[in-house]
Write a protein that holds these residues in place. Structure first.
Motif, mmCIF file in Angstrom:
data_model
loop_
_atom_site.group_PDB
_atom_site.id
_atom_site.type_symbol
_atom_site.label_atom_id
_atom_site.label_comp_id
_atom_site.label_asym_id
_atom_site.label_seq_id
_atom_site.Cartn_x
_atom_site.Cartn_y
_atom_site.Cartn_z
ATOM 1 N N PRO A 137 -32.817 -41.595 0.052
ATOM 2 C CA PRO A 137 -32.858 -41.865 1.501
ATOM 3 C C PRO A 137 -32.216 -43.180 1.918
ATOM 4 O O PRO A 137 -31.837 -43.346 3.071
ATOM 5 C CB PRO A 137 -34.360 -41.855 1.824
ATOM 6 N N GLY A 138 -32.073 -44.134 1.001
ATOM 7 C CA GLY A 138 -31.494 -45.422 1.369
ATOM 8 C C GLY A 138 -30.007 -45.526 1.101
ATOM 9 O O GLY A 138 -29.402 -46.589 1.298
ATOM 10 N N LEU A 139 -29.377 -44.439 0.681
ATOM 11 C CA LEU A 139 -27.962 -44.469 0.319
ATOM 12 C C LEU A 139 -27.076 -44.639 1.547
ATOM 13 O O LEU A 139 -27.347 -44.078 2.608
ATOM 14 C CB LEU A 139 -27.592 -43.167 -0.399
ATOM 15 N N THR A 140 -25.994 -45.396 1.382
ATOM 16 C CA THR A 140 -24.980 -45.495 2.439
ATOM 17 C C THR A 140 -23.621 -45.178 1.823
ATOM 18 O O THR A 140 -23.394 -45.458 0.634
ATOM 19 C CB THR A 140 -24.929 -46.900 3.064
ATOM 20 N N PRO A 141 -22.703 -44.599 2.606
ATOM 21 C CA PRO A 141 -21.366 -44.308 2.080
ATOM 22 C C PRO A 141 -20.660 -45.554 1.545
ATOM 23 O O PRO A 141 -19.912 -45.478 0.576
ATOM 24 C CB PRO A 141 -20.631 -43.735 3.290
ATOM 25 N N LYS A 142 -20.920 -46.698 2.158
ATOM 26 C CA LYS A 142 -20.251 -47.922 1.712
ATOM 27 C C LYS A 142 -20.704 -48.319 0.307
ATOM 28 O O LYS A 142 -19.929 -48.877 -0.474
ATOM 29 C CB LYS A 142 -20.530 -49.062 2.696
ATOM 30 N N GLN A 143 -21.961 -48.020 -0.037
ATOM 31 C CA GLN A 143 -22.445 -48.303 -1.393
ATOM 32 C C GLN A 143 -21.670 -47.482 -2.419
ATOM 33 O O GLN A 143 -21.397 -47.952 -3.528
ATOM 34 C CB GLN A 143 -23.942 -47.992 -1.489
ATOM 35 N N ILE A 144 -21.317 -46.255 -2.047
ATOM 36 C CA ILE A 144 -20.527 -45.408 -2.946
ATOM 37 C C ILE A 144 -19.148 -46.029 -3.158
ATOM 38 O O ILE A 144 -18.648 -46.111 -4.278
ATOM 39 C CB ILE A 144 -20.394 -43.983 -2.373
ATOM 40 N N LEU A 145 -18.534 -46.487 -2.066
ATOM 41 C CA LEU A 145 -17.218 -47.125 -2.168
ATOM 42 C C LEU A 145 -17.273 -48.379 -3.034
ATOM 43 O O LEU A 145 -16.385 -48.621 -3.864
ATOM 44 C CB LEU A 145 -16.695 -47.488 -0.780
ATOM 45 N N ALA A 146 -18.328 -49.186 -2.852
ATOM 46 C CA ALA A 146 -18.457 -50.418 -3.634
ATOM 47 C C ALA A 146 -18.607 -50.104 -5.118
ATOM 48 O O ALA A 146 -17.991 -50.758 -5.971
ATOM 49 C CB ALA A 146 -19.657 -51.230 -3.127
ATOM 50 N N ALA A 147 -19.412 -49.091 -5.442
ATOM 51 C CA ALA A 147 -19.601 -48.704 -6.846
ATOM 52 C C ALA A 147 -18.299 -48.161 -7.431
ATOM 53 O O ALA A 147 -17.957 -48.436 -8.587
ATOM 54 C CB ALA A 147 -20.706 -47.656 -6.948
ATOM 55 N N PRO A 192 -18.565 -57.121 -10.176
ATOM 56 C CA PRO A 192 -19.832 -56.380 -9.993
ATOM 57 C C PRO A 192 -19.869 -55.736 -8.608
ATOM 58 O O PRO A 192 -19.390 -56.302 -7.628
ATOM 59 C CB PRO A 192 -20.908 -57.469 -10.102
ATOM 60 N N SER A 193 -20.464 -54.540 -8.533
ATOM 61 C CA SER A 193 -20.508 -53.823 -7.255
ATOM 62 C C SER A 193 -21.290 -54.594 -6.197
ATOM 63 O O SER A 193 -20.981 -54.507 -5.007
ATOM 64 C CB SER A 193 -21.118 -52.432 -7.443
ATOM 65 N N ARG A 194 -22.285 -55.393 -6.632
ATOM 66 C CA ARG A 194 -23.077 -56.139 -5.635
ATOM 67 C C ARG A 194 -22.223 -57.177 -4.912
ATOM 68 O O ARG A 194 -22.517 -57.553 -3.779
ATOM 69 C CB ARG A 194 -24.288 -56.799 -6.298
ATOM 70 N N ASP A 195 -21.147 -57.639 -5.583
ATOM 71 C CA ASP A 195 -20.267 -58.618 -4.954
ATOM 72 C C ASP A 195 -19.343 -57.980 -3.931
ATOM 73 O O ASP A 195 -18.666 -58.683 -3.165
ATOM 74 C CB ASP A 195 -19.421 -59.330 -6.022
ATOM 75 N N LEU A 196 -19.295 -56.635 -3.926
ATOM 76 C CA LEU A 196 -18.382 -55.944 -3.027
ATOM 77 C C LEU A 196 -19.071 -55.391 -1.783
ATOM 78 O O LEU A 196 -18.413 -54.825 -0.913
ATOM 79 C CB LEU A 196 -17.703 -54.780 -3.776
ATOM 80 N N HIS A 197 -20.398 -55.514 -1.707
ATOM 81 C CA HIS A 197 -21.128 -54.914 -0.589
ATOM 82 C C HIS A 197 -20.734 -55.517 0.759
ATOM 83 O O HIS A 197 -20.842 -54.864 1.792
ATOM 84 C CB HIS A 197 -22.638 -55.062 -0.820
ATOM 85 N N GLY A 198 -20.271 -56.770 0.751
ATOM 86 C CA GLY A 198 -19.850 -57.391 2.005
ATOM 87 C C GLY A 198 -18.409 -57.108 2.367
ATOM 88 O O GLY A 198 -17.949 -57.485 3.445
ATOM 89 N N THR A 199 -17.686 -56.427 1.474
ATOM 90 C CA THR A 199 -16.268 -56.126 1.707
ATOM 91 C C THR A 199 -16.134 -54.966 2.681
ATOM 92 O O THR A 199 -16.913 -54.007 2.623
ATOM 93 C CB THR A 199 -15.584 -55.769 0.377
#
Length: 326
Positions: free
Chosen positions: A84-94, A104-111
């Motif tokens: 339920p907490g998934l966002t499309p942007k998280q998929i892109l970052a991963a 690391p994907s966590r560094d890309l969440h703000g991109t």
């Protein structure tokens, strides 16, 4: 069910977990038969098709076995689309992190989205395009495999989410393996969107329990049944006019501020709406109330003084959650 005094959700899940798993041998035979398709599925992916698995039963274990055994020539990300907490942007970052191992994907969440897509496209570019880049980029193009459980998950049903996934799947060396379980899943895509995914539908009935997929879904047998309707209520309210939402909000805020009142009389409700210029006549308010009742957003009940009260049939915390989401 909502009116029954049932056990809490943890108890229901614990009791359901004790149920014996039946037809073990038959399920194992089904899985073995499906595993014989692995080589063909891999060939379809290399031919620029996306795989879409359908059929009754969880396909999570099957897809992850396929990824572990066959998808060994590139980066692999596994996405739980039912979360339920998934966002499309998280998929892109991963995905971007998978083709750029040092990031690391966590560094890309703000991109921003465009930058993430560009990073993925650059890393997976075809060799003749890559040769045109600077010496720093002269390396073999990478493959990326996205194993997406439930592309029809609740958080991925918006046109924007599907458009992003389609853009990913359309990249030459990005390969998508997805599953669907909702009976109306094909309605997610227009003809044009479906063409971008280039799906090959594969029947994959496993009869495996949806243990992980339903972990975040409220149990029908548990108490607090009204919480099951929250998501539907949010969708209904978002589809209404802003004026109708403001009328609902007025009633909701009154109910939260006066938890013992049990609701508002129609006359008091109309007076408040008229004061805030939300309803110019009783007929207008009644038409809104009819729509609310049809969607089970409000009900009318007899109060302690024999007067009918309009109220929202949800717990206070659920009403507060509704107000936040609209």
């Amino acid at each position: 069910l909502a009116s029954l005094d049932l056990a809490d959700e943890d108890t229901v899940r614990e009791l359901l977990g004790r149920l014996p798993v039946g037809h073990v041998n038959e399920r194992a035979r089904l899985k073995t038969a499906l595993e014989k398709n692995f080589a063909r599925w891999w060939q379809l992916l290399q031919s620029e098709f996306s795989l879409l698995l359908y059929g009754f039963g969880s396909k999570k274990e099957l897809m992850e076995d396929f990824a572990g055994k066959m998808l060994t020539d590139g980066g692999v990300i596994v996405v739980n689309g039912y979360f339920p907490g998934l966002t499309p942007k998280q998929i892109l970052a991963a995905a971007a992190a998978a083709v750029h191992p040092g990031v690391p994907s966590r560094d890309l969440h703000g991109t921003n989205t465009e930058t993430l897509l560009a990073m993925i496209a650059e890393a997976t570019s075809a060799p003749h395009l890559l040769a045109q880049r600077t010496k720093h980029h002269h390396h073999p193009p990478k493959r990326l495999y996205i194993v997406l459980h439930n592309i029809d998950g609740q958080q991925l049903r918006s046109p924007e989410a599907q458009a992003l996934l389609g853009e990913l799947a359309a990249m030459p060396r990005v390969h998508l393996v997805a599953s669907v379980d909702h009976v109306n899943a094909p309605l997610l895509w227009s003809k044009r969107e479906a063409a971008r995914f280039n799906f090959v539908w594969q029947e994959a009935t496993t009869f495996a329990p949806y243990k992980y997929e339903t972990a975040h879904v409220p149990q029908m047998l548990a108490s607090k049944g009204e919480e099951r309707h929250v998501r539907g209520a949010v969708n209904v309210l978002r589809s209404l006019t802003s004026n109708a939402r403001d009328i609902f909000r007025l009633l909701a805020e009154h109910q939260l501020a006066n938890p013992e009142s049990g609701g508002m009389t129609f006359h008091a409700f109309y007076t408040r709406c008229r004061e805030q210029f939300l309803a110019t006549s009783e007929t207008t308010l009644k038409s809104h109330l009819t729509e609310f009742v049809d969607h089970e957003l409000t009900r009318t009940k007899r109060g302690s003084e024999g007067v009918d009260l309009v109220h929202i049939p949800f717990a206070d915390d659920v009403i507060a959650q509704l107000l936040e989401q609209i």
